[in-house]
Motif scaffolding. Structure first.
Motif, PDB file in Angstrom:
ATOM      1  N   HIS A 122      -2.038 -49.287 -43.988  1.00 21.33           N
ATOM      2  CA  HIS A 122      -2.391 -50.672 -44.287  1.00 21.33           C
ATOM      3  C   HIS A 122      -1.951 -51.575 -43.126  1.00 21.33           C
ATOM      4  O   HIS A 122      -1.108 -51.188 -42.308  1.00 21.33           O
ATOM      5  CB  HIS A 122      -1.756 -51.106 -45.608  1.00 21.33           C
ATOM      6  CG  HIS A 122      -2.271 -50.329 -46.777  1.00 21.33           C
ATOM      7  ND1 HIS A 122      -3.598 -50.334 -47.149  1.00 21.33           N
ATOM      8  CD2 HIS A 122      -1.645 -49.493 -47.660  1.00 21.33           C
ATOM      9  CE1 HIS A 122      -3.770 -49.549 -48.195  1.00 21.33           C
ATOM     10  NE2 HIS A 122      -2.608 -49.032 -48.530  1.00 21.33           N
ATOM     11  N   VAL A 123      -2.506 -52.754 -43.072  1.00 19.86           N
ATOM     12  CA  VAL A 123      -2.387 -53.612 -41.887  1.00 19.86           C
ATOM     13  C   VAL A 123      -1.378 -54.733 -42.136  1.00 19.86           C
ATOM     14  O   VAL A 123      -1.498 -55.474 -43.117  1.00 19.86           O
ATOM     15  CB  VAL A 123      -3.761 -54.210 -41.517  1.00 19.86           C
ATOM     16  CG1 VAL A 123      -3.653 -55.062 -40.260  1.00 19.86           C
ATOM     17  CG2 VAL A 123      -4.795 -53.093 -41.330  1.00 19.86           C
ATOM     18  N   ALA A 124      -0.408 -54.847 -41.248  1.00 16.76           N
ATOM     19  CA  ALA A 124       0.630 -55.874 -41.373  1.00 16.76           C
ATOM     20  C   ALA A 124       0.219 -57.140 -40.631  1.00 16.76           C
ATOM     21  O   ALA A 124      -0.386 -57.085 -39.559  1.00 16.76           O
ATOM     22  CB  ALA A 124       1.952 -55.357 -40.815  1.00 16.76           C
ATOM     23  N   LEU A 125       0.554 -58.292 -41.218  1.00 15.72           N
ATOM     24  CA  LEU A 125       0.212 -59.583 -40.630  1.00 15.72           C
ATOM     25  C   LEU A 125       1.395 -60.533 -40.688  1.00 15.72           C
ATOM     26  O   LEU A 125       2.019 -60.687 -41.744  1.00 15.72           O
ATOM     27  CB  LEU A 125      -0.971 -60.210 -41.383  1.00 15.72           C
ATOM     28  CG  LEU A 125      -1.318 -61.663 -41.042  1.00 15.72           C
ATOM     29  CD1 LEU A 125      -1.854 -61.764 -39.623  1.00 15.72           C
ATOM     30  CD2 LEU A 125      -2.307 -62.234 -42.043  1.00 15.72           C
ATOM     31  N   LYS A 126       1.699 -61.164 -39.557  1.00 18.39           N
ATOM     32  CA  LYS A 126       2.654 -62.275 -39.533  1.00 18.39           C
ATOM     33  C   LYS A 126       1.841 -63.542 -39.752  1.00 18.39           C
ATOM     34  O   LYS A 126       1.119 -63.997 -38.861  1.00 18.39           O
ATOM     35  CB  LYS A 126       3.396 -62.328 -38.200  1.00 18.39           C
ATOM     36  CG  LYS A 126       4.268 -61.116 -37.929  1.00 18.39           C
ATOM     37  CD  LYS A 126       4.954 -61.232 -36.560  1.00 18.39           C
ATOM     38  CE  LYS A 126       5.806 -60.007 -36.268  1.00 18.39           C
ATOM     39  NZ  LYS A 126       6.435 -60.094 -34.916  1.00 18.39           N
TER      40      LYS A 126
END
Length: 242
Positions: A122-126
């Motif tokens: 899954h893709v992490a976002l700040k």
């Protein structure tokens, strides 16, 4: 209210109890999945599905309609759903389709859960970092072009009153860049099972309905806003109280 809070405690304990065997299987399988299915990671997604199914089974029922509208698992698509509750992710795993969802990076720091998300890809976002947003957008577009589906909540955050809010354009720009269809999904009932709010978690029995609508492509003479509007109309059509 006290009973709902007690039920929430039981749900959390039961869910974390199930996590331990699940994460063990995922860690053992990860090297093989990375070698042979690095992008989709279908086996790891299947473990997530089993975990989510067993987690919710004692507490509420889920009905899924419109499965025939799901694209093949080898086709990259942007799944777009309304967002009412933390339960939304749990029930969407029941679709049985491998997808990646974009989550704030803080969730990846949660013990065990964060590791499972990392292993599944899954893709992490700040969220407040413009550079991170650009990197995430580029990563998701690349995944779509390689036939990997992305799950997005275009409202950006959970609705406090259950009403569907305005959609942000990011998911649709991503789909346009990745050459992927948008699959609208209506979620009804998750906000009644676990309401959004401050204070102690509350968990109620009930039924959650998932309706998968026909995929929508960007029309030749259309634009992103039109695409977003058509998607929202589809989602609203599956919600009795909207």
């Amino acid at each position: 209210r006290a009973l709902a809070q007690a039920r929430a405690v039981l749900f959390v304990l039961w869910t974390f109890l199930l996590v331990f065997p699940g994460i063990t299987v995922m860690i053992l399988a990860y090297p093989f999945v990375y070698l042979f299915d690095r992008k989709r990671r279908r086996f790891l997604h299947a473990v997530n599905r089993v975990w989510a199914s067993l987690s919710i089974m004692p507490f509420f029922r889920v009905n899924v309609s419109g499965r025939d509208n799901l694209p093949p698992s080898t086709t990259g698509a942007v799944y777009v759903a309304n967002h009412q509750s933390v339960m939304d992710i749990f029930v969407l795993f029941l679709l049985g389709m491998p997808f990646k969802f974009v989550s704030k990076i803080e969730v990846f720091y949660v013990p065990i859960i964060g590791l499972a998300m990392y292993l599944t890809g899954h893709v992490a976002l700040k969220r407040m970092d413009g550079r991170s947003q650009a990197q995430t957008f580029k990563q998701c577009c690349g995944l779509l072009k390689e036939g990997v589906s992305i799950l997005v909540f275009p409202e950006g955050t959970r609705s406090r009153d259950g009403k569907v809010k305005d959609f942000k354009a990011g998911a649709f720009k991503m789909a346009r860049r990745g050459g992927a269809p948008v699959v609208p999904i209506s979620l009804r009932g998750t906000n009644k099972v676990m309401p959004h709010g401050k204070g102690f978690l509350r968990f109620y029995p009930g039924v959650v309905d998932i309706k998968i609508h026909e995929p929508l492509a960007l029309e030749a003479d259309g634009d992103v806003q039109d695409w977003s509007d058509r998607t929202k109309e589809s989602i609203l059509s599956g919600l009795d109280d909207q």
